[in-house]
Write a protein that holds these residues in place. Structure first.
Motif, PDB file in Angstrom:
ATOM      1  N   MET A  39       0.848  -1.196   0.000  1.00  0.00           N
ATOM      2  CA  MET A  39       0.000   0.000   0.000  1.00  0.00           C
ATOM      3  C   MET A  39       0.881   1.242   0.000  1.00  0.00           C
ATOM      4  N   GLN A  40       0.254   2.317  -0.316  1.00  0.00           N
ATOM      5  CA  GLN A  40       0.970   3.581  -0.351  1.00  0.00           C
ATOM      6  C   GLN A  40       1.008   4.233   1.023  1.00  0.00           C
ATOM      7  N   ALA A  41       0.564   3.519   2.048  1.00  0.00           N
ATOM      8  CA  ALA A  41       0.549   4.074   3.397  1.00  0.00           C
ATOM      9  C   ALA A  41       1.942   4.477   3.853  1.00  0.00           C
ATOM     10  N   GLN A  42       2.949   3.746   3.395  1.00  0.00           N
ATOM     11  CA  GLN A  42       4.315   4.094   3.770  1.00  0.00           C
ATOM     12  C   GLN A  42       4.687   5.491   3.265  1.00  0.00           C
ATOM     13  N   ARG A  43       4.101   5.898   2.158  1.00  0.00           N
ATOM     14  CA  ARG A  43       4.351   7.229   1.602  1.00  0.00           C
ATOM     15  C   ARG A  43       3.424   8.276   2.204  1.00  0.00           C
ATOM     16  N   GLY A  44       2.476   7.837   2.995  1.00  0.00           N
ATOM     17  CA  GLY A  44       1.510   8.757   3.578  1.00  0.00           C
ATOM     18  C   GLY A  44       0.335   9.049   2.670  1.00  0.00           C
ATOM     19  N   TRP A  45       0.198   8.276   1.604  1.00  0.00           N
ATOM     20  CA  TRP A  45      -0.913   8.471   0.682  1.00  0.00           C
ATOM     21  C   TRP A  45      -2.146   7.731   1.185  1.00  0.00           C
ATOM     22  N   PRO A  46      -3.297   8.357   1.153  1.00  0.00           N
ATOM     23  CA  PRO A  46      -4.518   7.695   1.619  1.00  0.00           C
ATOM     24  C   PRO A  46      -5.122   6.729   0.605  1.00  0.00           C
ATOM     25  N   HIS A  47      -4.631   6.782  -0.631  1.00  0.00           N
ATOM     26  CA  HIS A  47      -5.190   5.947  -1.693  1.00  0.00           C
ATOM     27  C   HIS A  47      -4.085   5.189  -2.410  1.00  0.00           C
ATOM     28  N   LEU A  48      -4.455   4.330  -3.328  1.00  0.00           N
ATOM     29  CA  LEU A  48      -3.487   3.430  -3.955  1.00  0.00           C
ATOM     30  C   LEU A  48      -2.481   4.101  -4.873  1.00  0.00           C
ATOM     31  N   ALA A  49      -2.946   4.935  -5.778  1.00  0.00           N
ATOM     32  CA  ALA A  49      -2.068   5.441  -6.821  1.00  0.00           C
ATOM     33  C   ALA A  49      -1.643   6.890  -6.629  1.00  0.00           C
ATOM     34  N   ALA A  50      -2.253   7.562  -5.706  1.00  0.00           N
ATOM     35  CA  ALA A  50      -1.962   8.983  -5.534  1.00  0.00           C
ATOM     36  C   ALA A  50      -2.540   9.467  -4.220  1.00  0.00           C
ATOM     37  N   GLU A  51      -2.494  10.754  -4.066  1.00  0.00           N
ATOM     38  CA  GLU A  51      -3.080  11.344  -2.861  1.00  0.00           C
ATOM     39  C   GLU A  51      -4.584  11.537  -3.008  1.00  0.00           C
ATOM     40  N   ARG A  52      -5.130  11.094  -4.124  1.00  0.00           N
ATOM     41  CA  ARG A  52      -6.570  11.231  -4.350  1.00  0.00           C
ATOM     42  C   ARG A  52      -7.141   9.888  -4.806  1.00  0.00           C
ATOM     43  N   PHE A  53      -8.430   9.768  -4.678  1.00  0.00           N
ATOM     44  CA  PHE A  53      -9.151   8.568  -5.083  1.00  0.00           C
ATOM     45  C   PHE A  53      -9.123   8.466  -6.607  1.00  0.00           C
ATOM     46  N   THR A  54      -8.750   7.290  -7.129  1.00  0.00           N
ATOM     47  CA  THR A  54      -8.671   7.087  -8.575  1.00  0.00           C
ATOM     48  C   THR A  54      -9.357   5.777  -8.957  1.00  0.00           C
ATOM     49  N   VAL A  55      -9.365   5.496 -10.245  1.00  0.00           N
ATOM     50  CA  VAL A  55      -9.944   4.249 -10.731  1.00  0.00           C
ATOM     51  C   VAL A  55      -9.196   3.043 -10.146  1.00  0.00           C
ATOM     52  N   ALA A  56      -7.943   3.206  -9.809  1.00  0.00           N
ATOM     53  CA  ALA A  56      -7.198   2.108  -9.179  1.00  0.00           C
ATOM     54  C   ALA A  56      -7.861   1.689  -7.869  1.00  0.00           C
ATOM     55  N   ASP A  57      -8.312   2.665  -7.092  1.00  0.00           N
ATOM     56  CA  ASP A  57      -9.001   2.353  -5.841  1.00  0.00           C
ATOM     57  C   ASP A  57     -10.305   1.608  -6.098  1.00  0.00           C
ATOM     58  N   VAL A  58     -11.048   2.033  -7.110  1.00  0.00           N
ATOM     59  CA  VAL A  58     -12.310   1.378  -7.446  1.00  0.00           C
ATOM     60  C   VAL A  58     -12.070  -0.084  -7.818  1.00  0.00           C
ATOM     61  N   CYS A  59     -11.095  -0.315  -8.689  1.00  0.00           N
ATOM     62  CA  CYS A  59     -10.826  -1.674  -9.165  1.00  0.00           C
ATOM     63  C   CYS A  59     -10.365  -2.594  -8.038  1.00  0.00           C
ATOM     64  N   VAL A  60      -9.423  -2.140  -7.252  1.00  0.00           N
ATOM     65  CA  VAL A  60      -8.895  -2.993  -6.185  1.00  0.00           C
ATOM     66  C   VAL A  60      -9.920  -3.156  -5.061  1.00  0.00           C
ATOM     67  N   ALA A  61     -10.683  -2.118  -4.768  1.00  0.00           N
ATOM     68  CA  ALA A  61     -11.702  -2.226  -3.717  1.00  0.00           C
ATOM     69  C   ALA A  61     -12.764  -3.251  -4.087  1.00  0.00           C
ATOM     70  N   SER A  62     -13.086  -3.345  -5.373  1.00  0.00           N
ATOM     71  CA  SER A  62     -14.097  -4.330  -5.774  1.00  0.00           C
ATOM     72  C   SER A  62     -13.615  -5.750  -5.510  1.00  0.00           C
ATOM     73  N   VAL A  63     -12.322  -5.984  -5.621  1.00  0.00           N
ATOM     74  CA  VAL A  63     -11.761  -7.306  -5.326  1.00  0.00           C
ATOM     75  C   VAL A  63     -11.581  -7.478  -3.823  1.00  0.00           C
ATOM     76  N   ALA A  64     -11.046  -6.458  -3.163  1.00  0.00           N
ATOM     77  CA  ALA A  64     -10.810  -6.538  -1.713  1.00  0.00           C
ATOM     78  C   ALA A  64     -12.110  -6.694  -0.941  1.00  0.00           C
ATOM     79  N   ASN A  65     -13.192  -6.258  -1.519  1.00  0.00           N
ATOM     80  CA  ASN A  65     -14.494  -6.378  -0.869  1.00  0.00           C
ATOM     81  C   ASN A  65     -14.844  -7.840  -0.572  1.00  0.00           C
ATOM     82  N   TRP A  66     -14.321  -8.754  -1.387  1.00  0.00           N
ATOM     83  CA  TRP A  66     -14.594 -10.176  -1.195  1.00  0.00           C
ATOM     84  C   TRP A  66     -13.959 -10.717   0.080  1.00  0.00           C
TER      85      TRP A  66
END
Length: 71
Positions: free
Chosen positions: A1-28
């Motif tokens: 995760m990007q937590a080590q960089r202090g980012w709240p989301h996967l690919a950047a400091e903002r919510f992106t399509v990467a978060d949507v895609c991975v969240a749909s899988v992580a939801n399982w």
């Protein structure tokens, strides 16, 4: 995760399509307390995804559709 960089989301400091895609899988796996406990950063990130207004609105709409279909 990007937590080590202090980012709240996967690919950047903002919510992106990467978060949507991975969240749909992580939801399982969110129903597994063991996995969520083992990966607290993933759990926290997934909670942030679920707290987004669009996600909450979708869940409310799904619940209303289920309710009307059952009624």
């Amino acid at each position: 995760m990007q937590a080590q960089r202090g980012w709240p989301h996967l690919a950047a400091e903002r919510f992106t399509v990467a978060d949507v895609c991975v969240a749909s899988v992580a939801n399982w796996v969110r129903s597994s307390p063991e996995l969520m406990h083992a990966f607290p950063h993933v759990h926290e990130w997934l909670q942030r995804c679920h707290a987004r207004p669009a996600y909450r609105a979708l869940k409310e709409k799904e619940a209303a559709q289920k309710s009307s279909a059952a009624g």
